[in-house]
Design an enzyme around this catalytic site. Structure first.
Site, PDB file in Angstrom:
ATOM      1  N   SER A 146     -39.435  86.841  50.932  1.00 22.52           N
ATOM      2  CA  SER A 146     -39.994  86.525  52.246  1.00 22.52           C
ATOM      3  C   SER A 146     -38.930  86.551  53.345  1.00 22.52           C
ATOM      4  CB  SER A 146     -40.643  85.136  52.219  1.00 22.52           C
ATOM      5  OG  SER A 146     -41.602  85.057  51.190  1.00 22.52           O
TER       6      SER A 146
HETATM    7  N1  SAM Z   1     -40.694  83.152  46.788  1.00 19.53           N
HETATM    8  C1  SAM Z   1     -40.296  84.514  46.503  1.00 19.53           C
HETATM    9  C2  SAM Z   1     -38.836  84.755  46.777  1.00 19.53           C
HETATM   10  O1  SAM Z   1     -38.149  83.871  47.255  1.00 19.53           O
HETATM   11  O2  SAM Z   1     -38.379  85.880  46.460  1.00 19.53           O
HETATM   12  C3  SAM Z   1     -41.144  85.534  47.211  1.00 19.53           C
HETATM   13  C4  SAM Z   1     -42.530  85.513  46.695  1.00 19.53           C
HETATM   14  S1  SAM Z   1     -43.481  86.974  46.861  1.00 19.53           S
HETATM   15  C5  SAM Z   1     -43.883  86.945  48.569  1.00 19.53           C
HETATM   16  C6  SAM Z   1     -44.945  86.383  46.012  1.00 19.53           C
HETATM   17  C7  SAM Z   1     -44.776  86.245  44.526  1.00 19.53           C
HETATM   18  O3  SAM Z   1     -45.927  85.578  44.013  1.00 19.53           O
HETATM   19  C8  SAM Z   1     -44.688  87.563  43.788  1.00 19.53           C
HETATM   20  O4  SAM Z   1     -43.522  87.631  43.024  1.00 19.53           O
HETATM   21  C9  SAM Z   1     -45.933  87.587  42.911  1.00 19.53           C
HETATM   22  O5  SAM Z   1     -45.761  88.266  41.690  1.00 19.53           O
HETATM   23  C10 SAM Z   1     -46.167  86.084  42.716  1.00 19.53           C
HETATM   24  N2  SAM Z   1     -47.529  85.706  42.318  1.00 19.53           N
HETATM   25  C11 SAM Z   1     -48.708  86.227  42.733  1.00 19.53           C
HETATM   26  N3  SAM Z   1     -49.732  85.589  42.158  1.00 19.53           N
HETATM   27  C12 SAM Z   1     -49.202  84.618  41.359  1.00 19.53           C
HETATM   28  C13 SAM Z   1     -49.756  83.614  40.503  1.00 19.53           C
HETATM   29  N4  SAM Z   1     -51.087  83.486  40.337  1.00 19.53           N
HETATM   30  N5  SAM Z   1     -48.919  82.789  39.838  1.00 19.53           N
HETATM   31  C14 SAM Z   1     -47.569  82.922  39.982  1.00 19.53           C
HETATM   32  N6  SAM Z   1     -46.976  83.858  40.768  1.00 19.53           N
HETATM   33  C15 SAM Z   1     -47.788  84.689  41.463  1.00 19.53           C
END
Ligand code: SAM
Length: 216
Positions: A61
């Protein structure tokens, strides 16, 4: 990068109700080496104030959003928090830095991302973070209640299990809204008597929450 974040925060002073980040969040942004959380070929862009791809269709992000989401949780140094959406592990590292005597549970649904984030956080010495592989839709009841919950992927609604795992007095921050459109960063607070309040703070764009939520 931190100067750019500070300018954004000052411009959007209604988000936090003040024109600057709290000291611990500002210090965490300075301390966490973002270049070690992005792919090698993007290292030169690591300290730009922008989201970047981290592979497998996912993103790290924008630093302003990381800072605001962290600050909106209003954490104390000993708190235990849950993050859904580990991605690169950068946000978890920022949380871990804000919680020197606390603990971060973070869940990632994409196995390869969870594995590499876990390795990276261990290598960098973040020993107050545990990376769980799996769907964060149901949270981690065995580690609840949490003083703060952060969801870093967007959905139409807040999963009920996450609300249930929030401690009275705790806060949850998450982007809510339809995919492919603007979502709204939203803060829920569970008051000491269990009543929930909701505040919509900022338009954002996040990747979708996947897994069980998609069948709901
Ligand atoms: N917080 C992260 C960072 O600092 O790099 C960025 C997050 S990215 C915008 C969103 C993440 O949420 C992705 O890696 C995606 O695979 C994960 N995600 C999506 N649905 C999810 C779920 N149901 N449970 C856990 N992770 C999930």
């Amino acid at each position: 990068m931190v100067e750019a974040v500070r300018r954004d925060v000052a411009r959007n002073d209604d988000v936090l109700g003040r024109p600057r980040l709290s000291g611990p969040v500002d210090e965490a942004l300075l301390a966490v080496p973002r270049h070690l959380f992005v792919p090698d070929e993007l290292q030169l862009l690591a300290y730009e104030n922008r989201a970047l791809p981290i592979g497998l269709g996912q993103t790290i992000s924008q630093p302003t959003i990381v800072a605001l989401m962290t600050d909106l949780l209003e954490l104390a140094p000993t708190d235990t928090v849950l993050e859904v959406g580990t991605g690169s592990g950068y946000q978890a590292a920022v949380l871990a830095t804000v919680l020197p005597q606390g603990y971060v549970h973070t869940i990632e649904i994409v196995t390869d991302l969870a594995l590499s984030a876990r390795k990276r956080l261990v290598r960098l010495g973040y020993d107050n973070v545990k990376v769980h592989t799996g769907d964060g839709y149901r949270g981690r009841p065995e580690h609840a209640p949490f003083a703060g919950i952060m969801v870093t992927a967007a959905a139409e609604r807040v999963p009920q299990a996450l609300i249930d795992q929030l401690r009275p007095g705790g806060r949850l921050v998450m982007p809510l809204g339809p995919q492919g459109d603007t979502q709204w960063l939203t803060v829920l607070e569970k008051l000491p008597d269990g009543v929930l309040t909701r505040r919509v703070v900022l338009p954002v764009r996040f990747v979708p929450l996947t897994g069980e939520v998609e069948g709901r």
